[in-house]
Design a protein around this motif. Structure first.
Motif, PDB file in Angstrom:
ATOM      1  N   LYS A 135      19.190  19.242  -7.713  1.00  0.00           N
ATOM      2  CA  LYS A 135      19.253  20.653  -8.068  1.00  0.00           C
ATOM      3  C   LYS A 135      18.874  20.903  -9.520  1.00  0.00           C
ATOM      4  O   LYS A 135      18.299  21.918  -9.847  1.00  0.00           O
ATOM      5  N   GLY A 136      19.256  19.972 -10.370  1.00  0.00           N
ATOM      6  CA  GLY A 136      19.009  20.139 -11.794  1.00  0.00           C
ATOM      7  C   GLY A 136      19.939  19.264 -12.601  1.00  0.00           C
ATOM      8  O   GLY A 136      20.274  18.155 -12.185  1.00  0.00           O
ATOM      9  N   CYS A 163      25.389  24.431 -14.046  1.00  0.00           N
ATOM     10  CA  CYS A 163      24.190  23.789 -13.495  1.00  0.00           C
ATOM     11  C   CYS A 163      22.952  24.463 -14.083  1.00  0.00           C
ATOM     12  O   CYS A 163      22.823  25.694 -14.061  1.00  0.00           O
ATOM     13  N   TYR A 164      22.050  23.664 -14.612  1.00  0.00           N
ATOM     14  CA  TYR A 164      20.778  24.147 -15.130  1.00  0.00           C
ATOM     15  C   TYR A 164      19.697  23.674 -14.162  1.00  0.00           C
ATOM     16  O   TYR A 164      19.351  22.499 -14.144  1.00  0.00           O
ATOM     17  N   ASN A 165      19.218  24.606 -13.328  1.00  0.00           N
ATOM     18  CA  ASN A 165      18.219  24.261 -12.315  1.00  0.00           C
ATOM     19  C   ASN A 165      16.892  23.912 -12.975  1.00  0.00           C
ATOM     20  O   ASN A 165      16.519  24.489 -14.002  1.00  0.00           O
ATOM     21  N   PHE A 166      16.167  22.993 -12.347  1.00  0.00           N
ATOM     22  CA  PHE A 166      14.862  22.599 -12.871  1.00  0.00           C
ATOM     23  C   PHE A 166      13.900  23.780 -12.904  1.00  0.00           C
ATOM     24  O   PHE A 166      13.014  23.826 -13.747  1.00  0.00           O
ATOM     25  N   ASP A 167      14.090  24.753 -12.000  1.00  0.00           N
ATOM     26  CA  ASP A 167      13.223  25.933 -11.979  1.00  0.00           C
ATOM     27  C   ASP A 167      13.359  26.765 -13.251  1.00  0.00           C
ATOM     28  O   ASP A 167      12.447  27.497 -13.619  1.00  0.00           O
ATOM     29  N   ASN A 168      14.508  26.669 -13.916  1.00  0.00           N
ATOM     30  CA  ASN A 168      14.761  27.447 -15.128  1.00  0.00           C
ATOM     31  C   ASN A 168      14.468  26.673 -16.407  1.00  0.00           C
ATOM     32  O   ASN A 168      14.763  27.142 -17.495  1.00  0.00           O
TER      33      ASN A 168
END
Length: 182
Positions: free
Chosen positions: A102-103, A110-115
């Motif tokens: 998820k990140g 949680c810091y998502n890879f998308d962000n």
């Protein structure tokens, strides 16, 4: 089951997304999560000289503000000196870090890879050992994660599956805080 693609609406954006999705799927099949814990900041031992110099600077600013009858500045100096003293006595707590599909998890956040845009590992032991993440958010553009005792090559190997590695410069505040042992 085969996927039907409408060629009338097919464009480069869809093609780029398909490549990105395929790359992500390939990364997920070979992915392992990584966990470690580290203190939230480096606590430096402060001797009497450190406090005497800080106190002298604070006292000098306080006298200057009182001579100029600037009582608001005097109040700010007193509150700042108190805050700096309290912060210098604070013990770092242990934080758990996890890199998963998820990140990146920092405690419960949680810091998502998308962000995230990219990452860079600053590693010059024993002083400098942290992971810097560049975020897409304007409010918090950089996220600094201490590495503790974990092998930075393992982190790099995992993050390269999801984020590009781009050289970053250490912030002036971080350099000053380390040099002042704060």
């Amino acid at each position: 089951m085969s996927r039907i693609i409408n060629l009338k609406r097919y464009n480069k954006t869809n093609s780029d997304e398909a490549v990105k999705t395929q790359t992500m799927a390939e990364n997920l099949t070979n992915f392992q999560s990584l966990e470690w814990s580290a203190p939230e900041f480096t606590k430096y031992q402060k001797d009497v000289i450190w406090f005497l110099i800080g106190g002298a600077i604070g006292l000098g600013l306080l006298i200057f503000s009182l001579l100029n009858k600037n009582f608001i500045f005097a109040l700010i100096v007193i509150l700042s000196a108190f805050s700096l003293y309290v912060w210098s006595q604070k013990e770092p707590r242990k934080i758990k870090f996890v890199i998963n599909v998820k990140g990146i998890m920092i405690d419960n956040a949680c810091y998502n890879f998308d962000n995230l845009k990219s990452f860079w590992i600053f590693y010059e032991p024993p002083e400098v050992k942290f992971l810097s993440l560049e975020s897409k958010k304007t409010i918090m553009p950089h996220i600094k994660i201490p590495l503790g005792e974990i092998d930075p090559n393992k982190i790099r190997e995992l993050l390269l599956k999801f984020l590009p590695e781009e050289k970053q410069e250490e912030s002036l505040i971080d350099v000053l805080a380390r040099n002042l042992k704060f």
